[in-house]
Motif scaffolding. Sequence first.
Motif: not given
Ligand code: ASP
Length: 593
Positions: A181, A203, A205, A208, A241, A243, A450-451, A487-489, A491, A532-534
């Motif tokens: 990340e 996180s 990530q 989850k 967060q 999450d 993002h990632h 932020s989130g996306s 996947r 998802g999102f955090a």
């Molecule tokens: N893991 C990401 C972050 O911590 C958030 C996500 O994409 O759920 O920013």
Amino acid sequence: MASKPVHDSAFEAEGLRSHYISSLGVADVGNRVSVCGWVSRVREHGEHLVFVDLRDRTGVVQVVAHSSVVVRSEFVIRVSGMVSKRPTGTENPSLGSGEIELVDTDIEVLSSSELVPFAIHDRLEVDEATRLKFRYLDLRREKMQHNLRMRAKINSAIRSSMERQGFTEIETPLLWTPTPEGAREFVVPSRLHPGASYVLPQSPQIAKQLLMVAGFDRYYQIARCLRDEDLRADRQFEFTQLDLEASFVSQREVMGFVSSAVMEAASVAGVAVTSPIGEITWKDSMDRYGVDKPDMRFGNELVDVTTIFSSTSVKALNSPCLKAIVAPNPSLLSRSKLDDLVDRAKRLGAKGLLWLKVVSADHGVQLESPVSKFLSDVESQSLVSATGAVAGDVILVVGDEWMKACQILGQIRLDLGKDQADSSEFRFVWVVDFPLFEGFDEDGQLISAHHPFTMPNEEDFSKLDSDPLSVRSQSYDLVLNGWELGSGSIRIHRSDIQSKVFSLLGIGSEEAKSRFGFLLEAFRFGAPPHGGFAFGIDRLVALLVGEDNIREVIAFPKTQSGSDLMTGAPKEIDQKLWDLLGLSVKPQKKDLS
Ligand code: ASP
């Protein structure tokens, strides 16, 4: 009706106190009660009496005691006494229990206190280093008690919202493995496996996403995340967060889950938020605000004026992109302030910044500017009408590549306009359609915005090879008053798309296998589509309780250089422990200054 005693448990257990202070009122007059807490003030009253202000977590009450009682500030005492109505005219309306006092009292000192380094009072200015060194005293102050209790209420509102929406709270490990990340991770050497280490999660990530493969369908956690980053203003190594991750959902559904949780958090904090939360695309946000986290509490939006000057003779206006704003607070922009602004723009990377004062906006536009005599009437007229400027306004123009022009002018808009934003207003906005890639690194490798697990927008799949920078992702940020809350996306759940994105990011199959082979393997056994999102709870709470700094809503924060002034961490550790871990540490140069 007399107030409710403290011990209302099923066991009727006797405790040290019968009541919390704030529960006492005129209805209790004539009753004997016992209360416990800290002495906040002692005042002589005549020859034989002292007034002791006693504070517990709910409030302060005046205790009338015999002068033979020896207590000082911050002593911990138990008072048994009779609730009595204060004589008329001596009531204290600023105290919840200001209509009563305790008389005929017995005081038991449960614990004494040395002289405290600062008085426990909100009105007192104490420097932050002292506050952090004696954090347990600082936390006794009403404001800090309020902040942390409000944080707990917000957490609780978030939890109930998530549970109502069918999410299950699941804890994920703190001893984990590196995830991509972008931040540096804290390393935890293993005693049982000398030379090998865990890392603390940036996180949850990957965990989850694995929970989605495991069929939990909707997961959430109020999670601690740890990043060994250089601490820029208002960051902490560890942060909290909300999450979440869900299966078989669309982007809009995920945004809906988060919006509901945020609305409930705002409502317990007594903050009004317009619902539903609006949306803006990343491109639009850059175009109009020059940032991807727009503060929409004030206007002064950026306007594209490139075409107006397409045949200009002014060198400064000869640029691939020209962006303009009408400056907020133009009356403050004296000549020297305008010069400062030009310097500021240059420090931000601009070639320059052009200012144009509107002397008259009708009956023939008149502008005052270093370049005004080189502008045609049509250009001046068009500039004024495109920006909507009126007489007295100052128009600021920056020319550069699109992104740079937006970013520089966006920052200037914030510099000049932040005082103009209403601090009691809460403007949430979703920013959507981010680019999948942020740009190229020094080695010419694409960098993910993002990632690497973020799903590209399906409409843009065909451009992954030919024009990767124009590929949009299925990611979304939640922004509040110019702060990116999270932020989130959606996947990538298909291994062919994941391999493609990894290869574009320069993550070879061997590297992918060694770094997140376990995730890729899991995806071979039936991975549901998921997203998802955090979002950062520290920042959300700070904004909702009206604090600028997240340290004001964290019980034991570190300083900006990452030290804990109370415990002295980080500390050197004993050589014996390094030996046990199978590690050796190079001698460190001592700072002799
Ligand atoms: N893991 C990401 C972050 O911590 C958030 C996500 O994409 O759920 O920013």
